[in-house]
Design an enzyme around this catalytic site. Structure first.
Site, PDB file in Angstrom:
ATOM      1  N   ASN A 167       0.966  -1.309   0.039  1.00 17.68           N
ATOM      2  CA  ASN A 167       0.148   0.070   0.063  1.00 17.68           C
ATOM      3  C   ASN A 167       0.979   1.171   0.037  1.00 17.68           C
ATOM      4  O   ASN A 167       1.427   1.764   0.902  1.00 17.68           O
ATOM      5  CB  ASN A 167      -0.906   0.051   1.195  1.00 17.68           C
ATOM      6  CG  ASN A 167      -1.983  -1.237   0.998  1.00 17.68           C
ATOM      7  OD1 ASN A 167      -2.805  -1.010   0.375  1.00 17.68           O
ATOM      8  ND2 ASN A 167      -1.688  -2.008   1.652  1.00 17.68           N
ATOM      9  N   GLU A 168       1.244   1.651  -1.068  1.00 14.15           N
ATOM     10  CA  GLU A 168       1.962   2.824  -1.372  1.00 14.15           C
ATOM     11  C   GLU A 168       1.262   4.223  -0.912  1.00 14.15           C
ATOM     12  O   GLU A 168       0.122   4.333  -1.012  1.00 14.15           O
ATOM     13  CB  GLU A 168       2.410   2.827  -2.929  1.00 14.15           C
ATOM     14  CG  GLU A 168       3.381   1.756  -3.274  1.00 14.15           C
ATOM     15  CD  GLU A 168       4.839   1.633  -2.590  1.00 14.15           C
ATOM     16  OE1 GLU A 168       5.190   2.280  -1.508  1.00 14.15           O
ATOM     17  OE2 GLU A 168       5.468   0.770  -3.283  1.00 14.15           O
ATOM     18  N   PRO A 169       2.195   5.181  -0.900  1.00 17.48           N
ATOM     19  CA  PRO A 169       1.687   6.583  -0.643  1.00 17.48           C
ATOM     20  C   PRO A 169       0.254   6.736  -1.401  1.00 17.48           C
ATOM     21  O   PRO A 169       0.433   6.625  -2.660  1.00 17.48           O
ATOM     22  CB  PRO A 169       2.921   7.556  -1.001  1.00 17.48           C
ATOM     23  CG  PRO A 169       3.809   6.636  -0.447  1.00 17.48           C
ATOM     24  CD  PRO A 169       3.498   5.317  -0.968  1.00 17.48           C
ATOM     25  N   THR A 186      10.421   1.989  -3.704  1.00 22.15           N
ATOM     26  CA  THR A 186      10.204   0.712  -3.319  1.00 22.15           C
ATOM     27  C   THR A 186      11.047   0.079  -4.507  1.00 22.15           C
ATOM     28  O   THR A 186      11.561  -0.977  -4.058  1.00 22.15           O
ATOM     29  CB  THR A 186       8.767   0.212  -3.559  1.00 22.15           C
ATOM     30  OG1 THR A 186       8.038   1.079  -2.453  1.00 22.15           O
ATOM     31  CG2 THR A 186       8.537  -1.218  -3.028  1.00 22.15           C
TER      32      THR A 186
END
Ligand code: F6R
Length: 642
Positions: A167-169, A186
């Site tokens: 769950n990236e920014p 990442t």
């Protein structure tokens, strides 16, 4: 170390800025065992009740030691996984079970293949599902978790973007399992497992933040100083989708388990005087004064009582007030600086970091890879040689996996051409063609063939000796230890073994050094520096009763990634502009590590640039404290083993 319960933690004054229950342990090993035991207790509890234990599992480097302990508990203490149902957080999109970088491969390799979990109880998002079915597959994954009554326990790591799962920014608090595009950072962080950044998948399937938050219990892990910044943001920062891990602040039963390095930026560790009473040791006073000087932007000798009072540091002012503290601190930092890292002959050494005698010392510089010596302490190395000491360099590992395949091919081809020229006859095709084939095939193999490793190792040896010759040390003082723990032919290394320690011990016994320099840099992403340091510590421990060891001092230097904080430095060696140029040339001799190395990491500067920037920065910090202004400085901390 004992666990601090959530209740106890919430009553402490020192944790008042923390919004997530955080527990700091000495190291990752100790903490991982404790987390594994919590999971084991849950599995056993559920077994007794004849219920399924639903575990949410993570991949990456963080949980590996937890899995190792779970395997030990299974093998040695009868822990059974037959009632466990597992759901993994995520999977790269486009990778299949056979791909060594896939998370399904990782889970089998690090856990499932070694315990008695039933294959039908293993769930991992399918990275190979056709794109058009992905959305449906994600819904089914959510439904399957629900069908077991949700996750009993979720284990997490944290990415430097603040991701949990992938769950990236930008991820929302109520997000569910879905496809996501990976953040550039990442991709950089995960590139070490692939041939290059371009080979890292750009998409992944991940459980959502909402899925994770529904777990009954969450434990998130962070090890190493690389994680310190994101740990602080997650634990003390405002909740925001810019840092998805901050959503864990909403969870009613979450613990953030970290080692000391990852906790470094928490207020209670970094500036404990701001959160309550503290025990003012000399080390803490130094840390606080450097912090104060940097915060108010004044050199130490210009700090006033008011500066101390306004910043909750009045406790350290004794009778003499700020004047006395300032002088004491200034003198301390002044005395750490020396242009004589091997000691200044015929000089009073009572306020110098090193002993004057013997004037000519025997020295071993241990370098984990063939280039850490010049990258990390190239200026000091040069001074030690120029000041007449007998300097030996010991390259602890061959560094072979960091040589690119095209470079290996080029050298093998050169060897063939040179042979043909020198011998005046055609080279034996059987020998060279086999090598060429192996080099080409090696790129796709999980384990690099031994012959290819050998060529790569030879390339690095050639570079290392060239740099040593440039510095003027005889070939006989260059030692290649080729420690066996490193020779796995892959990124993952073996643990330190007795053979490794014995090799290090033999060299120390042979040289009987007055000084040992060792890389105390634990930020190396592959852990090689850590193992190399442990090997030296173990060897020194076994030798410490020997007479010659009474005269031996050990200095730690840091690798290419970070310098020691200025308040911890015990010996600061200035580097002149000319010396800095020579250091640069010595680093350049390591040609295979120039121009886009195999393991570039998150920093795209070349090693000589990183190292110069870092050494200039340290010099700048000394200058700002009101000390002399140098071009560059290398910092060392003494390790006492007696
Ligand atoms: C892994 C995962 C990621 C990692 C994170 C930290 O399944 O979902 O969130 O936990 O990227 O990775 P490491 O532990 O390698 O630092």
């Amino acid at each position: 170390m004992k666990r601090i319960s959530r209740k106890e933690w919430s009553t402490l004054e020192s944790t008042k800025f923390e919004k997530i229950h955080s527990e700091v342990f000495t190291d990752a090993e100790e903490a991982s065992v404790i987390v594994a035991h919590e999971i084991a207790a849950l599995i056993r509890y559920k077994t007794e009740k004849n219920e399924k234990c639903v575990l949410g599992l993570a991949t990456g480097s963080s949980p590996i030691k937890v899995y190792k302990e779970l395997i030990r508990l299974h093998k040695e203490e009868g822990l059974s996984f037959r009632n466990v149902v597992s759901f993994n957080l995520d999977e790269y999109y486009g990778l299949a079970k056979e791909d060594v970088q896939s998370y399904i491969y990782f889970m089998h390799h690090h856990l499932f293949d070694h315990v008695d979990i039933l294959p039908e109880n293993i769930n991992i998002p399918d990275g190979k599902a056709p794109f058009e079915f992905m959305s449906e597959a994600c819904t089914q994954y959510e439904e399957k978790i629900e069908s077991y009554g949700g996750l009993d326990f979720q284990l997490l790591g944290i990415g430097r973007t603040g991701h949990i799962g992938f769950n990236e920014p930008g991820s929302k608090i109520n997000s569910t399992t879905r496809m996501i595009t990976l953040d550039h950072l990442t991709i950089q962080d995960n590139a070490f497992a692939f041939d290059s950044m371009a080979d890292v998948p750009t998409k992944a399937v991940t459980m959502g933040v909402g899925t994770i938050l529904k777990a009954k219990r969450v434990v998130i892990l962070a090890w190493g100083m690389k994680k310190a910044e994101i740990v602080k943001k997650t634990v003390e920062g405002e909740m925001s989708s810019n840092v998805p891990a901050t959503f864990l602040q909403e969870h009613s039963d979450v613990s953030f388990v970290m080692d000391e390095s990852a906790s470094q930026q928490l207020t209670r560790i970094q500036t404990p005087w701001l959160v309550g009473e503290c025990e003012w040791t000399d080390a803490l006073k130094r840390k606080a004064v450097v912090w104060l000087s940097q915060k108010v932007n004044k050199p130490i000798l210009k700090l006033t009582d008011r500066h101390y009072n306004d910043n909750s540091m009045s406790d350290i002012l004794g009778e003499g007030g700020s004047y006395a503290v300032n002088i004491k601190m200034f003198n301390h930092f002044q005395h750490t600086i020396t242009g004589w890292p091997g000691g200044k002959p015929n000089a009073d050494d009572s306020h110098r970091p090193e002993r004057a005698n013997p004037a000519k010392k025997r020295i071993i510089i241990f370098s984990p890879h063939p280039d850490d010596d010049v990258i990390s302490m190239g200026g000091t190395f040069l001074r030690l040689v120029d000041q007449g000491h007998e300097v030996h360099v010991a390259y602890q590992t061959s560094g072979n996996i960091a040589v690119a395949d095209h470079e290996t091919y080029r050298f093998a081809e050169f060897a063939k051409n040179l042979y043909e020229y020198a011998a005046g006859e055609k080279a034996d095709d059987k020998v060279f063609d086999k090598l060429f084939k192996q080099i080409k095939a090696g790129a796709n193999k999980e384990v690099l063939p031994v012959e290819v490793r050998k060529i790569k190792g030879l390339i690095r040896r050639g570079e290392a000796i060239s740099a040593c010759r440039y510095y003027g040390i005889p070939d006989s003082q260059v030692h290649y230890l080729d420690l066996p723990f490193y020779e796995t032919g892959k990124v993952e290394k073996n643990p330190l073994g007795t053979a490794d320690v014995q090799i290090i011990k033999n060299l120390i016994e042979e040289i009987k050094p007055h000084q040992i320099y060792a890389a105390g840099d634990l930020a190396d992403p592959h852990g090689t520096h850590e193992v190399c340091l442990k090997g030296i510590f173990a060897a020194v421990d076994q030798l410490k009763t020997e007479k010659f060891m009474k005269d031996c001092w050990m200095w730690l230097y840091r690798g290419a990634w970070h310098e020691f904080p200025i308040d911890e430095i015990e010996m600061a060696v200035p580097i002149s502009p000319e010396e800095l140029l020579k250091k640069r040339v010595a680093i350049w001799r390591h040609q295979s590590q120039k121009d886009g190395v195999v393991f570039q990491g998150e920093d795209d500067r070349e090693f000589w640039q990183r190292s110069e920037d870092r050494n200039r920065q340290t010099a700048h910090e000394y200058d700002e404290l009101g000390l002399a202004e140098y071009e560059a400085v290398e910092g060392f901390v003494r390790h006492h083993f007696m």
